[in-house]
Design a protein around this motif. Structure first.
Motif, PDB file in Angstrom:
ATOM      1  N   GLU A   1       0.818  -1.212   0.000  1.00  0.00           N
ATOM      2  CA  GLU A   1       0.000   0.000   0.000  1.00  0.00           C
ATOM      3  C   GLU A   1       0.855   1.267   0.000  1.00  0.00           C
ATOM      4  N   LEU A   2       1.961   1.278   0.766  1.00  0.00           N
ATOM      5  CA  LEU A   2       2.796   2.473   0.808  1.00  0.00           C
ATOM      6  C   LEU A   2       3.450   2.737  -0.550  1.00  0.00           C
ATOM      7  N   ARG A   3       3.908   1.693  -1.208  1.00  0.00           N
ATOM      8  CA  ARG A   3       4.515   1.869  -2.533  1.00  0.00           C
ATOM      9  C   ARG A   3       3.472   2.338  -3.544  1.00  0.00           C
ATOM     10  N   TRP A   4       2.257   1.795  -3.428  1.00  0.00           N
ATOM     11  CA  TRP A   4       1.190   2.240  -4.318  1.00  0.00           C
ATOM     12  C   TRP A   4       0.900   3.723  -4.102  1.00  0.00           C
ATOM     13  N   LEU A   5       0.828   4.144  -2.837  1.00  0.00           N
ATOM     14  CA  LEU A   5       0.531   5.538  -2.535  1.00  0.00           C
ATOM     15  C   LEU A   5       1.635   6.458  -3.044  1.00  0.00           C
ATOM     16  N   GLY A   6       2.879   6.050  -2.828  1.00  0.00           N
ATOM     17  CA  GLY A   6       3.986   6.857  -3.323  1.00  0.00           C
ATOM     18  C   GLY A   6       3.993   6.952  -4.831  1.00  0.00           C
TER      19      GLY A   6
END
Length: 343
Positions: A67-72
Motif C-alpha cells: 500500500e505504501l509503494r502504491w501511494l507513493g
C-alpha cells in the motif's frame, strides 16, 4: 475499456473543465471564449494523461506492490502527469501566440506550471477513484471465479461419488439375472426389462446429481423385484410415500442404497427373512426418508463406502440441513435421511 468507463471518464473531465472555467482568475485582456478553449485544452490533456496513468496502474498491478509503494507511486505519477499536461498546453499556447493578440495575452497570463496546482489534485482524486473501483472489480471477479471453481469441484466430487455407487448396484443386478436365466427364461426377460429401465435411469441422467423421489422409488421397486427372486417369501416389503414428496429432490440412488443396504446387511443374512418398510414424508417443506428392516445393527453397518458417500453427497447438495443416521430400534434397524426442516 468498457462503455461505462468512457462515459464516467469523459463526464469527470468535463466536470473538471466546468469547475476550472468558473474558478478561473479574472483576465479582462483575454476573451471568455479563448479562456474556455484553454480550459478545454487542459481538460483534454488531463483526459489523455489519465489514460496513461490507467495503463501504468494496470501494468504494475501484477507486481504485488504494498500500500505504501502504491501511494507513493500514485502521488509521483499524478504530479508528473499534471506537470506534463501543463508544459504541453504552455508550449501549444506559445506556438499559437503569434496568431492573435488574444492568444498572446492568454499565453502571457498563464505562465508555465501555473496549471499544475489545479491538475495535480484532480489526477490524485482520479487515481484514487480508479484504483478503488478497479480493486472492487477484481475482488468481484475473483469471488465469481472462486464460486465457479467451487461449483465445478462440487460437481466433479458428486460425479466421483456417484461412480462408486452405480457399479455396485449394477453388478448385483447382473448376478441376479444370471441366476434366473437357467430357471425361468420368461421371467428373466421380464427382469432384463426392469434392468434395462434401471440402466436407462442410471446412464441417461448420470450428469444429474439429484433426482425426484418418484424416479428414485421406481428404481427401488425394480431393484426389489430382482432381489425378490433370491429371497422369495422371506422378503416382506411395504411402502408409504406421501404424494407431496414425489416431486421433491434427493441424491441419485439415495433410497435405493438404503434399501440395498437393508437387504444386504439385514434380511439377506436371516434364514427366515423379515420385513422391509420404506416411508417417505414431506413435513414443513422438508423431506424425511425412513427405511426400516428386521435385524440387528452391526458395528460396521454405518461406516460402509456407500453410506459414507451418501452422507457426503447430502452435505454437498444440501449443506448442514441434511444428514443420515442409522440406529437400532428393538428388533429393527432404521436408516433415516432428512433434508431441510424435516430433521
Amino acid at each position: 475499456m468498457t462503455p461505462r468507463f468512457w462515459l464516467l471518464h469523459v463526464l469527470g473531465w468535463s466536470l473538471f473543465a466546468l469547475i476550472a472555467f468558473i474558478a478561473r482568475p479574472s483576465e479582462a485582456s483575454v476573451p471568455d471564449a479563448l479562456q474556455f478553449l484553454a480550459v478545454a485544452a487542459v481538460s483534454i490533456g488531463g483526459l489523455l494523461a489519465s489514460l496513461g496513468l490507467r495503463w501504468l496502474y494496470r501494468k504494475v498491478q501484477a507486481d504485488g506492490y504494498g500500500e505504501l509503494r502504491w501511494l507513493g507511486m500514485l502521488l509521483v505519477a499524478s504530479v508528473l502527469a499534471a506537470v506534463g499536461v501543463d508544459v504541453v498546453v504552455y508550449l501549444l499556447l506559445s506556438l499559437l501566440a503569434g496568431l492573435s493578440p488574444g492568444l498572446a495575452a492568454l499565453h502571457d497570463a498563464q505562465p508555465m506550471i501555473s496549471r499544475a496546482p489545479l491538475l495535480a489534485p484532480a489526477f490524485i482524486a482520479w487515481s484514487l477513484l480508479y484504483l478503488a473501483i478497479s480493486r472492487q472489480t477484481r475482488l468481484a471477479e475473483a469471488a465469481r471465479h472462486q464460486k465457479d471453481l467451487q461449483l465445478a469441484l462440487k460437481e466433479a466430487h458428486l460425479q466421483r461419488l456417484l461412480g462408486h455407487i452405480s457399479p455396485h448396484f449394477t453388478f448385483n443386478t447382473l448376478n441376479n439375472i444370471r441366476a434366473l436365466i437357467l430357471k425361468d427364461p420368461d421371467l428373466a426377460r421380464e427382469q432384463i426389462t426392469r434392468f434395462a429401465s434401471t440402466l436407462r435411469y442410471q446412464f441417461t441422467g448420470s450428469e444429474d446429481a439429484l433426482v425426484t423421489v418418484e424416479e428414485e422409488m421406481a428404481v427401488v421397486r425394480d431393484h426389489l423385484s430382482l432381489v425378490g427372486l433370491q429371497l422369495g417369501a422371506r422378503l416382506r416389503y411395504s411402502e408409504q410415500v406421501d404424494a407431496v414428496a414425489l416431486h421433491r429432490q434427493v441424491p441419485r440412488f439415495c433410497v435405493q442404497l438404503l434399501v440395498e443396504n437393508a437387504v444386504k446387511h439385514g434380511l439377506g443374512l436371516s434364514s427366515t427373512g423379515g420385513d422391509l418398510h420404506v416411508a417417505i414424508a414431506a413435513p414443513a417443506g422438508g423431506l424425511r426418508i425412513e427405511v426400516r428392516n428386521s435385524g440387528q445393527l452391526r458395528a460396521t453397518d454405518g461406516t460402509g463406502t456407500g453410506l459414507d458417500n451418501l452422507r457426503q453427497r447430502l452435505q454437498l447438495s444440501f449443506g448442514s440441513d441434511a444428514g443420515l443416521s442409522l440406529e437400532e430400534q428393538g428388533d429393527s434397524v432404521v436408516a433415516r435421511v432428512w433434508i431441510g426442516s424435516a430433521a
